[in-house]
Design an enzyme around this catalytic site. Structure first.
Site, mmCIF file in Angstrom:
data_model
loop_
_atom_site.group_PDB
_atom_site.id
_atom_site.type_symbol
_atom_site.label_atom_id
_atom_site.label_comp_id
_atom_site.label_asym_id
_atom_site.label_seq_id
_atom_site.Cartn_x
_atom_site.Cartn_y
_atom_site.Cartn_z
ATOM 1 N N GLU A 1 0.864 -1.069 -0.037
ATOM 2 C CA GLU A 1 -0.168 0.120 0.062
ATOM 3 C C GLU A 1 0.800 1.241 -0.153
ATOM 4 O OE1 GLU A 1 -3.322 0.190 2.688
ATOM 5 O OE2 GLU A 1 -4.053 -1.834 2.135
ATOM 6 N N GLU B 1 -7.375 1.559 -6.321
ATOM 7 C CA GLU B 1 -8.445 1.423 -5.600
ATOM 8 C C GLU B 1 -9.413 2.669 -5.344
ATOM 9 O OE1 GLU B 1 -9.987 -1.026 -1.713
ATOM 10 O OE2 GLU B 1 -8.102 -1.114 -2.062
#
EC number: 2.1.2.11
Length: 269
Positions: free
Chosen positions: A113, A179
């Site tokens: 991430e 995302e």
């Protein structure tokens, strides 16, 4: 499938497919139907381990589930999702944790991430031979800071995503997950960089798509607004278990077909 194979699919007419997998039986099915990448996501925390979020997931847990998937997956790329605080604190520890996924769990790559803090780490990992998939937009490990909301919704935030996409591309990432960002932002990022983008809630113009397998097969109680259930495994499981309970309670199971009797053992007292 290796990082080069994924990178070479940039701009293909046939989009890349990616699903989460947390165990060997699921991985076998996903390989059989031709899924390109299996993500051992930290979503294992809330989808399999009973946590309320992904944050409690440990390196050991990701390594264990990754190893289970990798044992049976030959063709798809197996990507281990690095959990919260396994990177970004101490660079040497981050390298050790990521390297462990390849050395011990047989992953083909790791996913980070990403943010400004992961650019140098991505470069170092790729220099060491650890392929990195970057992840921008909504990053659930930062939920306490940003919330689980759509990201990149104003010009400043969208520009930052594009800038970080460029930086991670240059640092050596072989692909980029986007995302829960506006579809037009994802489209611009996809056109701007030379590595494949994998969208989740990011519209149709990415080079591929990823979802959690639980939502796709209909195992989850609910489905994210940007996701879709393509089956009803939860309903099928419930129906099968109800039938089993009814059969046991009624005495219908087990019957002679499911039982074995040995001659001369009717009276052993």
């Amino acid at each position: 499938m290796r990082a080069k194979d994924i990178r070479d699919r940039k701009g293909d007419d046939e989009p890349l497919t990616m699903l989460t997998a947390y165990d060997a039986p699921t991985a076998e099915i996903l390989e059989d139907v031709g899924v390109d990448m299996l993500l051992v996501g930290d979503s294992v925390g809330n989808l399999r381990l009973g946590y309320d979020s992904t944050l409690p997931v440990t390196v050991d847990q990701i390594a264990s589930h990754t190893a289970a998937v990798a044992r049976v997956a030959d063709e798809p790329m197996v990507v281990a999702d690095m959990p919260f605080l396994s990177f970004g604190v101490d660079p040497d520890e981050a390298i050790e944790h990521a390297g462990r996924m390849l050395k011990e769990a047989d992953a083909d790559a790791v996913k980070l991430e990403s943010g400004p803090h992961t650019v140098k780490l991505t470069e170092r990992l790729t220099q060491l031979g650890i392929p990195v998939q970057a992840h921008l937009g909504l990053t659930p490990q930062h939920e306490n800071e940003t919330g689980l909301f759509r990201q990149g919704t104003d010009e400043s935030a969208a520009t930052q995503i594009l800038d970080l996409a460029y930086k991670h591309e240059r640092a050596g990432a072989f692909s980029l997950v986007l995302e829960h960002v506006p579809a037009n932002v994802a489209s611009e990022v996809t056109d701007a960089i030379s590595i494949p983008t994998i969208g989740i809630g990011a519209g149709p113009d990415c080079d591929g798509q990823v979802l959690t397998v639980d939502e796709v097969i209909g195992l989850s109680e609910s489905v994210a607004p940007f996701s879709k259930a393509f089956g009803d495994v939860r309903g099928e499981m419930r129906s099968a278990v109800e039938d089993y309970v009814d059969a046991v309670r009624s005495g219908a199971f087990p019957d002679d077909e499911h039982s074995h009797y040995e001659d001369d053992l009717d009276d052993i007292r």
